[in-house]
Design a protein around this motif. Structure first.
Motif, mmCIF file in Angstrom:
data_model
loop_
_atom_site.group_PDB
_atom_site.id
_atom_site.type_symbol
_atom_site.label_atom_id
_atom_site.label_comp_id
_atom_site.label_asym_id
_atom_site.label_seq_id
_atom_site.Cartn_x
_atom_site.Cartn_y
_atom_site.Cartn_z
ATOM 1 N N ILE A 134 -71.516 11.901 41.923
ATOM 2 C CA ILE A 134 -70.575 10.848 42.465
ATOM 3 C C ILE A 134 -70.243 11.297 43.871
ATOM 4 C CG2 ILE A 134 -68.671 9.281 42.098
ATOM 5 C CD1 ILE A 134 -68.984 9.914 39.432
ATOM 6 N N TYR A 135 -70.678 10.374 45.013
ATOM 7 C CA TYR A 135 -70.199 10.724 46.181
ATOM 8 C C TYR A 135 -69.125 9.639 46.668
ATOM 9 C CZ TYR A 135 -74.587 13.466 46.784
ATOM 10 O OH TYR A 135 -75.589 14.089 46.755
ATOM 11 N N ARG A 136 -68.524 9.944 47.605
ATOM 12 C CA ARG A 136 -67.474 8.821 48.239
ATOM 13 C C ARG A 136 -67.495 8.869 49.802
ATOM 14 N NH1 ARG A 136 -61.214 10.075 47.512
ATOM 15 N NH2 ARG A 136 -62.041 11.795 48.929
ATOM 16 N N LEU A 137 -67.590 7.855 50.264
ATOM 17 C CA LEU A 137 -67.753 7.570 51.924
ATOM 18 C C LEU A 137 -66.289 7.308 52.360
ATOM 19 C CD1 LEU A 137 -69.727 7.965 54.495
ATOM 20 C CD2 LEU A 137 -69.691 5.411 54.244
ATOM 21 N N GLU A 143 -68.483 12.687 50.723
ATOM 22 C CA GLU A 143 -67.822 13.766 50.064
ATOM 23 C C GLU A 143 -68.408 13.665 48.696
ATOM 24 O OE1 GLU A 143 -63.877 15.713 48.260
ATOM 25 O OE2 GLU A 143 -63.592 14.192 49.450
ATOM 26 N N GLN A 144 -68.929 14.906 48.071
ATOM 27 C CA GLN A 144 -69.568 14.878 46.802
ATOM 28 C C GLN A 144 -68.507 15.298 45.877
ATOM 29 O OE1 GLN A 144 -73.128 17.389 46.217
ATOM 30 N NE2 GLN A 144 -72.506 17.559 43.963
ATOM 31 N N LEU A 145 -68.265 14.291 44.779
ATOM 32 C CA LEU A 145 -66.867 14.446 44.058
ATOM 33 C C LEU A 145 -67.219 15.206 42.834
ATOM 34 C CD1 LEU A 145 -65.382 10.894 44.683
ATOM 35 C CD2 LEU A 145 -64.699 13.039 45.785
ATOM 36 N N ILE A 184 -66.249 3.556 49.957
ATOM 37 C CA ILE A 184 -68.041 3.601 49.446
ATOM 38 C C ILE A 184 -67.884 4.592 48.416
ATOM 39 C CG2 ILE A 184 -70.348 3.160 49.695
ATOM 40 C CD1 ILE A 184 -69.801 1.729 52.410
ATOM 41 N N TYR A 185 -68.327 4.220 47.306
ATOM 42 C CA TYR A 185 -68.809 5.382 46.198
ATOM 43 C C TYR A 185 -70.325 4.929 45.934
ATOM 44 C CZ TYR A 185 -63.704 6.045 45.610
ATOM 45 O OH TYR A 185 -62.627 6.097 45.626
ATOM 46 N N PHE A 186 -71.116 6.211 45.954
ATOM 47 C CA PHE A 186 -72.446 6.263 45.692
ATOM 48 C C PHE A 186 -72.891 7.131 44.566
ATOM 49 C CE2 PHE A 186 -76.746 8.293 46.771
ATOM 50 C CZ PHE A 186 -77.361 7.094 46.808
ATOM 51 N N LEU A 187 -73.455 6.578 43.697
ATOM 52 C CA LEU A 187 -73.872 7.369 42.452
ATOM 53 C C LEU A 187 -75.381 7.613 42.397
ATOM 54 C CD1 LEU A 187 -71.218 5.593 41.711
ATOM 55 C CD2 LEU A 187 -71.634 6.311 39.294
ATOM 56 N N SER A 188 -75.909 8.578 42.120
ATOM 57 C CA SER A 188 -77.335 8.806 41.830
ATOM 58 C C SER A 188 -78.002 9.973 41.213
ATOM 59 C CB SER A 188 -77.715 9.259 43.516
ATOM 60 O OG SER A 188 -77.025 10.621 43.827
ATOM 61 N N CYS A 239 -79.779 4.727 41.784
ATOM 62 C CA CYS A 239 -78.671 4.674 42.639
ATOM 63 C C CYS A 239 -77.728 3.501 42.582
ATOM 64 C CB CYS A 239 -78.839 4.992 44.140
ATOM 65 S SG CYS A 239 -79.785 3.841 44.754
ATOM 66 N N GLN A 240 -76.391 3.714 42.713
ATOM 67 C CA GLN A 240 -75.449 2.650 42.665
ATOM 68 C C GLN A 240 -74.579 2.710 44.004
ATOM 69 O OE1 GLN A 240 -74.067 4.109 38.841
ATOM 70 N NE2 GLN A 240 -74.524 1.956 38.043
ATOM 71 N N ILE A 241 -74.405 1.621 44.698
ATOM 72 C CA ILE A 241 -73.221 1.274 45.516
ATOM 73 C C ILE A 241 -72.187 0.628 45.273
ATOM 74 C CG2 ILE A 241 -72.858 1.067 48.184
ATOM 75 C CD1 ILE A 241 -76.044 1.524 48.528
ATOM 76 N N LEU A 242 -70.845 0.864 45.374
ATOM 77 C CA LEU A 242 -69.831 -0.006 45.057
ATOM 78 C C LEU A 242 -68.989 0.342 46.437
ATOM 79 C CD1 LEU A 242 -70.495 1.906 42.366
ATOM 80 C CD2 LEU A 242 -68.980 -0.084 41.521
ATOM 81 N N ARG A 243 -68.291 -0.765 46.881
ATOM 82 C CA ARG A 243 -67.459 -0.983 47.885
ATOM 83 C C ARG A 243 -66.133 -1.516 47.473
ATOM 84 N NH1 ARG A 243 -69.073 -4.063 53.043
ATOM 85 N NH2 ARG A 243 -68.317 -5.616 51.894
#
Length: 578
Positions: A134-137, A143-145, A184-188, A239-243
């Motif tokens: 899980i990342y956060r932009l 940033e990798q959370l 923005i949260y990015f899951l991969s 992957c998933q993107i959530l804003r």
């Protein structure tokens, strides 16, 4: 991008492909509920990667995503996100592990990574096991959370140190972070982040514009997957993107309008009919509320009606707490907790109904029973503890256990009443501009940490129940009644404990020992919960007897043998009952 609103809202997209593999063992899911479910449980994104070496990796990842999205939303609304998720993941892991036992090697069974982010109010809760990420932009910085639970064998080979279904015991990383609008949260899965760099992911997410819609987000997912495939990824790619488009930042006026839709009833005289309920008498009145006995004119059923005090008709914190207390009460189902009555009538006034209990308060019972039988006291305390345990299972603390809030019916059964001071972790996670400072409970029955810091735990309820036990057995409050005047640690340290058996010689020493432990000022030195306290009140414990027996024998031999006779009698009764 969504317009500014008073609700949590998102723009989202997700994509999952098999890549160069014959089947896709990844699984993904997003759920964005509406209305009260969004407020009470939040929005969820989850991603899982079935372990390729496992024979049931695909089934494991799909089970993780499908069951989690269903089971999480089935947990009680009063539970915190952490408790709800922990309970669901523990059960899910045990099922996966059990299914995997059919294989010769457990690591060949139902094994999957798992990462989820739950957005509730203004907080994001992250739960993670494995090497999905899980990342956060935020403001251009990625940033990798989460951290990978991988052990490197060599430059090209790794193995998972932790995963769902890998072991009967599950160790999940948890953290919570504040949410900001525009995050923005990015899951991969590793099929992506193992093949494209942190910098490339950052560049692609930075390219998303505030006005971009879900179509643009879907295109971004597809491009990121394409970049990973071009970098020779041989794994499944997901992957998933959530804003975060808006946060539930309600203003005082917005909350006030919603809570003040129903007017406060005036003081109700006998015979007055309100929404089809005829007032028979006023049971209780103080500066904060009124409680009436009412009768339904249609069914002839009797209820108790609690109405808010007109002294607070412009106090938004008070109104919020009044509404929440009936909501919390309606979620407890136990014979020793008063039932909140649900009805389908259109309400024209602000109030709520509970069952009517014909009997007397514990306060009256104590006055009428100055020297009660010990076994009667233990019996009543056990019923109160059962009601408390039902509340604690829902992560609700009563916070005002006192004689006036316990009803004893005509059959001698005890019921906890009044939810005016209750605390729910699930509700506490919901951001609100409203706050009501100060101690909600009664100081003379509240634990020191509650009085000093305003924060309660289950051990605080142990303290309150121990105060009740002491008062029921002796007719007096512990510490010579000085608890109600204590406000600092120094105040508590100046008090002195008088053993129950000094006030009532028929109280067994081991029962006094259990009560004394429950009344310790340091919460960590008390019983872990009310169940442990009740066990010690119902089971003779030699460590308490040996502490006092020698001194009592020397001081008063006759009293010693009277006490020991009481001990043996109670032990005999307990053996018969249990």
């Amino acid at each position: 991008m969504a317009e500014q609103s008073s609700e949590l809202s998102f723009t989202v997209a997700q994509r999952s492909v098999a890549g160069k593999k014959p089947q896709n063992e990844d699984a993904i899911g997003i759920r964005l509920p509406k209305d009260s479910t969004l407020i009470n449980k939040g929005a969820v994104a989850v991603i899982a990667d079935g372990v390729s070496a496992a024979e049931a990796g695909k089934e494991a990842s799909e089970t993780c995503v499908r069951n989690f999205l269903y089971d999480y939303y089935s947990t009680p609304e009063s539970w915190s996100v952490k408790k709800s998720t922990s309970q669901v993941l523990t059960a899910l892991n045990r099922w996966l592990y059990g299914q995997g036992q059919q294989y010769n090697d457990a690591q060949k069974g139902y094994i999957s990574t798992f990462s989820t982010i739950i957005f509730k109010s203004q907080t994001a809760h992250l739960f993670h096991v494995g090497d999905t990420r899980i990342y956060r932009l935020r403001k251009g910085d990625l940033e990798q959370l989460t951290r990978d639970h991988s052990t490197y064998v060599n430059a090209t080979q790794t193995y998972l140190a932790r995963a769902m279904g890998l072991d009967v015991k599950l160790d999940v990383d948890y953290k919570s972070v504040d949410i900001e609008q525009g995050d923005i949260y990015f899951l991969s899965t590793d099929g992506i982040h193992d093949f494209i760099s942190h910098k490339v992911i950052t560049t692609e997410l930075q390219a998303l514009k505030p006005e971009d819609d879900e179509i643009c987000f879907e295109q971004a997912c597809e491009k990121i997957i394409a970049l990973a495939l071009a970098a020779k990824s041989g794994d499944n790619l997901s992957c998933q993107i959530l804003r975060v488009d808006s946060l539930p930042t309600k203003t005082i006026s917005e909350v006030g309008r919603k809570l003040s839709e129903l007017p406060f009833p005036p003081y109700l005289e006998e015979g007055v009919i309100l929404d089809g309920y005829r007032v028979e008498k006023c049971l209780h009145i103080n500066n904060r509320s009124q409680v009436y006995v009412v009768r339904d004119v249609d069914t002839n059923e009797r209820y108790c009606m609690k109405t808010p005090s007109v002294n607070f008709d412009d106090d938004l914190a008070y109104i919020e707490r009044f509404i929440m207390e009936s909501w919390m009460g309606s979620r407890i189902s136990n014979p020793h907790v008063v039932k909140v009555i649900e009805n389908n009538r259109d309400k024209k006034w602000l109030y709520y109904l509970t069952e009517y209990i014909e009997g007397r308060t514990l306060e009256q019972w104590i006055k009428e029973n100055p020297k009660p039988a010990v076994q009667d006291v233990v019996y009543i305390l056990d019923q109160i503890s059962k009601g408390l345990r039902a509340m604690h299972k829902r992560e609700i603390l009563h916070q005002d256990i006192k004689p006036g809030n316990i009803m004893i019916d005509k059959n001698g059964e005890a019921t906890i009443i009044d939810f005016g001071s209750c605390y729910s972790k699930g509700i506490a996670e919901i951001a609100t501009p409203l706050d009501e400072p100060g101690i909600l409970g009664t100081a003379g029955y509240s634990a020191p940490e509650v009085v000093i810091t305003g924060k309660s735990t289950i051990q605080s309820e142990v303290f309150s129940l121990s105060v009740l036990a002491y008062e029921m057995l002796t007719g007096k409050e512990p510490f010579s009644g000085k608890l109600s005047k204590c406000r600092t640690s120094e105040d508590y340290l100046k008090t002195k404990y008088t053993p129950c058996f000094d006030e009532n010689p028929l109280v067994p020493i081991w029962i006094d020992g259990a009560i004394k432990k429950g009344l310790r000022f340091n919460a960590e030195r008390r019983h872990e919960d009310v169940l442990e306290l009740m066990h010690e009140l119902q089971t003779p414990n030699s460590k308490y007897k040996t502490t006092h027996n020698a001194a009592l024998m020397d001081k008063n031999p006759l009293l010693f043998w009277q006490v020991m006779s009481g001990v043996w009698f109670v032990a005999f009764i307990v053996a018969l009952v249990f």
